[in-house]
Write an enzyme that holds these catalytic residues in place. Sequence first.
Site, PDB file in Angstrom:
ATOM      1  N   ASP A  54       0.817  -1.228   0.000  1.00 34.81           N
ATOM      2  CA  ASP A  54       0.000   0.000   0.000  1.00 34.81           C
ATOM      3  C   ASP A  54       0.844   1.270   0.000  1.00 34.81           C
ATOM      4  OD1 ASP A  54      -2.261  -1.517   0.012  1.00 34.81           O
ATOM      5  OD2 ASP A  54      -3.187  -0.527   1.720  1.00 34.81           O
ATOM      6  N   ASN A 100      -4.373  -2.281  -4.682  1.00 32.93           N
ATOM      7  CA  ASN A 100      -5.635  -2.382  -3.955  1.00 32.93           C
ATOM      8  C   ASN A 100      -5.609  -1.474  -2.727  1.00 32.93           C
ATOM      9  OD1 ASN A 100      -8.212  -3.111  -3.361  1.00 32.93           O
ATOM     10  ND2 ASN A 100      -7.728  -5.158  -2.616  1.00 32.93           N
ATOM     11  N   ASP A 323     -11.478  -1.851  11.033  1.00 33.61           N
ATOM     12  CA  ASP A 323     -10.419  -2.740  10.523  1.00 33.61           C
ATOM     13  C   ASP A 323     -10.123  -3.871  11.508  1.00 33.61           C
ATOM     14  OD1 ASP A 323     -10.235  -1.268   8.234  1.00 33.61           O
ATOM     15  OD2 ASP A 323      -8.205  -0.514   8.570  1.00 33.61           O
ATOM     16  N   GLU A 351     -11.262  -4.829   0.939  1.00 35.38           N
ATOM     17  CA  GLU A 351     -10.492  -5.738   0.094  1.00 35.38           C
ATOM     18  C   GLU A 351     -11.349  -6.909  -0.389  1.00 35.38           C
ATOM     19  OE1 GLU A 351      -9.534  -3.926   2.471  1.00 35.38           O
ATOM     20  OE2 GLU A 351      -7.383  -3.658   2.609  1.00 35.38           O
ATOM     21  N   HIS A 394      -5.503  -9.113   3.410  1.00 39.36           N
ATOM     22  CA  HIS A 394      -4.501  -9.223   4.475  1.00 39.36           C
ATOM     23  C   HIS A 394      -5.113  -9.430   5.853  1.00 39.36           C
ATOM     24  CE1 HIS A 394      -4.769  -4.586   5.089  1.00 39.36           C
ATOM     25  NE2 HIS A 394      -5.776  -4.984   4.354  1.00 39.36           N
ATOM     26  N   ARG A 395      -6.232  -8.720   6.114  1.00 40.81           N
ATOM     27  CA  ARG A 395      -6.796  -8.827   7.470  1.00 40.81           C
ATOM     28  C   ARG A 395      -7.524 -10.153   7.679  1.00 40.81           C
ATOM     29  NH1 ARG A 395      -4.970  -4.446   9.335  1.00 40.81           N
ATOM     30  NH2 ARG A 395      -5.059  -2.530   8.094  1.00 40.81           N
ATOM     31  N   LYS A 420       0.065  -6.549   1.781  1.00 40.80           N
ATOM     32  CA  LYS A 420      -0.612  -5.258   1.552  1.00 40.80           C
ATOM     33  C   LYS A 420      -0.223  -4.239   2.633  1.00 40.80           C
ATOM     34  CE  LYS A 420      -5.135  -3.296   0.441  1.00 40.80           C
ATOM     35  NZ  LYS A 420      -5.360  -2.204   1.372  1.00 40.80           N
TER      36      LYS A 420
END
Length: 434
Positions: A54, A100, A323, A351, A394-395, A420
Site C-alpha cells: 500500500d 488495492n 479494521d 479488500e 490481508h486482514r 498489503k
Amino acid sequence: MSEFTYPAELALQPLALPPSVSVTVPGSKSITNRALVLAALSNNTVKGALRSEDTEVMIDSLRRLGFLVTEDWAANTVTVGRPGWERLIPADTADLWVGNSGTTLRFLTALVSIDRGTYRLDGVARMRERPVEDLLAALRQVGVDARSEQGTGCPPVIVVSGAGWKGNVLTVRGDVSSQFLSGLILAAVCSQRDYSVVTIRIDGPLVSVPYVDMTLAMMTQWGIEAGWEGDNTIVVDPHWQGHPSGYTIEPDASAASYFWAAAAVTGGRVTVSGLNRTSLQGDVRFVEVLGQMGCRVEECDAGITVHGGPLRGVDVDMNNISDTVMTLGAVACFAEGPTTIRNVAHIRHKETDRIAALAKELRKLGAEVAERDDGLTITPRALKGCAVDTYNDHRMAMSLALVGLKVPEVVIRNPGCVAKTYPGFWQDWEKLRG
Ligand SMILES: O=C(O)C1=C[C@@H](OP(=O)(O)O)[C@@H](O)[C@H](O)C1
Ligand SMILES: C=C(OP(=O)(O)O)C(=O)O
C-alpha cells in the site's frame, strides 16, 4: 517486497505454551500514506515509514506525478519533495497504479485535482469494484472534471483539472468511506490561493470517524489549521504556517490488534511497544473491547500489554474501529457466549466483502455465525482445523492466524496477501513462541 517469499498455503502449528512476549510492529499504513502526501507538498522526510504494497503504490504514484522521492529502507526513511515551485503537482499528465490501496486511490484522486492536468488512476480487479463516486461528485462541485471511466462509480478514474479548485465549499457523502473526506482535507491544503478557508460539509452519516480525526491531527502537526466546525463540517485554512522538520510514524495499531488478540485467545501476555492511548489511530481502542471481554489491559512507557483470561462474548458497535472486526471475529470463537458486531455495513466494500468472508470462514472452522447487513453474531462452538480462504485480504489472513494458535490443522491459503500492509507478519507471528 522481494525480502519476503510466501508459500501458496501455510499450515499453522498451535502454540505449546501461552505467549509472554513483547513485539514491535511496523509503521502505520494510514499515517504513512498521509505523511507521504504532506511531505510531497512540503519537501519533507518521513521516519519509521511502513514499507508494504500500500505504501509502495503511493510512493510509485508520487514519482509518476513528478515528485522526487528518496527511499532509505535500512532506516525506514522516505524523503519526498517537488523539483520546483511552479506547479503543485509537477507532472501535468500521469497514469497511476494504486494496486488495492484505498487510501492511495482516494487521497491521490483528490490531490491531483489541485493543479492543471489530466490523470488516470487504476488498480487491481477488486479495486475496480471499490466505490469512489462520492469523492468524484464532490470534486465536480469545485469545477474539476472527475469521472469513473467506465461509469461504474469505481476505478479507473479520470481527473481533468483546469487550474485547481474553483470555489471553496464542497459537500461529500461519508457513509461509504471516510477516505473521500480525508482525501479532500489533504488536497484542500494547497487547493486555493483566493480564499482564506475551504469548507467541506458532510452529507449524512460519516463512517470511520477516527480516521478523519487522524487526518486533522496530522494537518495540525504539519502546520495547517484544520478542524471540525459543529458535527458535520470541516474547515481547512489552505495556507501553511510552517512544516515539521521530519515526521515520525507510529507503529500500526490495526497490525497490533492481532498480537493483543493473541494474548486474549491463549491466556498469555503480549506487549506491543510504541503505542499508547494518545495514539492518532482509533484502532488502538481495540484493547478496550478485549478489556470488556475479560482481558486485563495495561498501558506503560513501553507500550500496551494485554493479559488474556477467560473471555466472555460482547455486543459492540465497531464503526469507529472497523479494521479490527475480523480480529474480534476470531477472538469471539474462544469466548463464553455469543459476540455481536454492529454498524459496519461499509466493510463490505473493502479488500473483500468482509462480513460475508468472515462469516463463511468461521463457519468452516465450526463456529455458528448469523450474518446481518451491518454485522454478524458469532456463537462459539467446538472448532476443527481446515484450510481457510483469505480472499486476497490481508486482514482475513492475519485474523484467521489467531484460530491457528489454538486449533490444530488450520491452513491459511494465499498467506502472501499480508504484504498489503504487513509483509513480515508471518515472521513476527512466530515470535509468539518466545
Ligand atoms: O483513512 C484511512 O487511512 C483508512 C480509513 C478506513 O477506511 P474507511 O473510511 O473506508 O472505513 C480504514 O478501513 C482504512 O484501512 C484506512
Ligand atoms: C481497508 C483497508 O485498506 P484500504 O481501504 O486503505 O485499502 C485495510 O487496510 O483494512
